[in-house]
Motif scaffolding. Structure first.
Motif, short mmCIF file in Angstrom:
data_model
loop_
_atom_site.label_atom_id
_atom_site.label_comp_id
_atom_site.label_asym_id
_atom_site.label_seq_id
_atom_site.Cartn_x
_atom_site.Cartn_y
_atom_site.Cartn_z
N ILE A 150 0.64 -1.22 -0.07
CA ILE A 150 -0.20 0.08 0.11
C ILE A 150 0.79 1.38 -0.10
CG2 ILE A 150 -1.71 1.10 1.31
CD1 ILE A 150 -2.94 -1.23 -0.04
N ARG A 151 1.83 1.24 0.74
CA ARG A 151 2.76 2.54 0.88
C ARG A 151 3.61 2.59 -0.37
NH1 ARG A 151 4.52 -0.34 5.69
NH2 ARG A 151 3.58 0.51 7.46
N ALA A 152 3.85 1.47 -1.22
CA ALA A 152 4.65 1.50 -2.53
C ALA A 152 3.53 2.09 -3.54
CB ALA A 152 5.00 0.11 -3.02
N ILE A 153 2.42 2.09 -3.46
CA ILE A 153 1.31 2.48 -4.39
C ILE A 153 1.09 4.05 -4.02
CG2 ILE A 153 -1.09 2.62 -5.10
CD1 ILE A 153 -1.30 -0.26 -4.36
N ARG A 154 0.82 4.36 -2.80
CA ARG A 154 0.56 5.63 -2.42
C ARG A 154 1.88 6.77 -2.67
NH1 ARG A 154 1.14 6.69 3.83
NH2 ARG A 154 3.26 6.15 3.44
N ASP A 155 3.22 5.91 -2.21
CA ASP A 155 4.41 6.93 -2.31
C ASP A 155 5.17 6.88 -3.89
OD1 ASP A 155 4.02 7.39 0.34
OD2 ASP A 155 5.14 5.87 1.07
#
Length: 268
Positions: free
Chosen positions: A91-96
């Motif tokens: 999820i962090r990889a998508i957001r960031d």
């Protein structure tokens, strides 16, 4: 590689496809590693201006694999937390991701599939699709940032209703609430998402990244903190070749050609 993510390119748009059609694209262990790697590769590729994330076939993502989740009861709490970090890292990889990510949603998104969709910067969703924070139906609680993402655009009362009932929420309701950018006809979400991504990809890549950072920062910042970041990024942008091209094109009454600058280092 388990081929959990299929990758193809259309012009300056990188398309990433969650590939588990036998289980309505439920999350696999391979997705936890392959999707962040594919996002990182797209972010580093100068030929990519924007990214579209979708699911193979007619369903975006049905969330976690319940057969796998059932086995976690036997693990120690620390081990269960370690497993969960696979999802949260994704999820962090998508957001960031340093480039805009657009979700193309057909059929629906359930459980952590909702988190994956809402982690994207924009959503194009088929009118007949639905979203469901379905954890309560199997005695679980939301993860993957679902409550954080939903809280950005619904009241506490609506958030509580969605999480305690797990009811299907039609795409049109989420569009009315502000979570969905574009509604498409059934079967057309990917094409419309790619068209939107291509429009964004034709713009200034570094300015796009700064704008994305500003938009994310805005939801946790007060006015002074937000203006401080705006000032910092405007100072950077004013010295960028992209601004020279954009302003020069405007004054010359021509269309800017930011593609010429893609992948080139900014002049000092």
């Amino acid at each position: 590689m388990s081929n959990s993510v299929l990758i193809r390119q259309e012009g300056a748009v990188r398309i990433l496809v969650n590939n588990n059609p036998a289980a309505r694209n439920a999350i696999t262990a391979g997705l936890y590693t392959e999707l962040p790697a594919a996002l990182a590769a797209a972010a580093a590729d100068p030929e990519v201006g924007a990214i579209v994330l979708t699911g193979v076939g007619d369903f975006f993502c049905s969330g976690g694999d319940l057969n796998q989740l059932a086995t976690r009861r036997q693990l120690a709490p620390a081990q269960r937390r370690e497993k969960l970090e696979g999802l949260h890292g994704m999820i962090r990889a998508i957001r960031d991701c340093g480039k805009p990510v657009i979700a193309a949603v057909e059929g629906g998104a359930a459980g952590a599939g909702v988190s994956i969709a809402l982690a994207c910067d924009m959503l194009v969703v088929a009118r007949n699709a639905f979203f469901s924070v379905a954890y309560v139906k199997v005695g679980l609680t939301p993860d993957g940032g679902a409550t954080a993402f939903l809280a950005e655009f619904v009241s506490r009362q609506v958030l509580t209703e969605l999480c305690l009932t797990g009811d299907r929420v039609p795409a049109e309701r989420l569009h009315a609430l502000g979570a969905v950018n574009r509604l498409s006809e059934q079967g057309a979400a990917l094409a419309e998402a790619v068209a939107l991504a291509a429009r964004i990809a034709s713009g200034p890549t570094r300015a796009n990244a700064r704008i994305k950072a500003l938009c994310h920062h805005a939801y946790g910042a007060d006015l002074e903190a937000q203006m401080a970041l705006e000032a910092q990024l405007m100072v950077e942008s004013q010295a960028d070749d992209e601004a020279a091209e954009g302003i020069g094109a405007f004054l010359a009454k021509r269309t800017p050609d930011f593609a010429l600058l893609r992948g080139k280092p900014n002049a000092p």
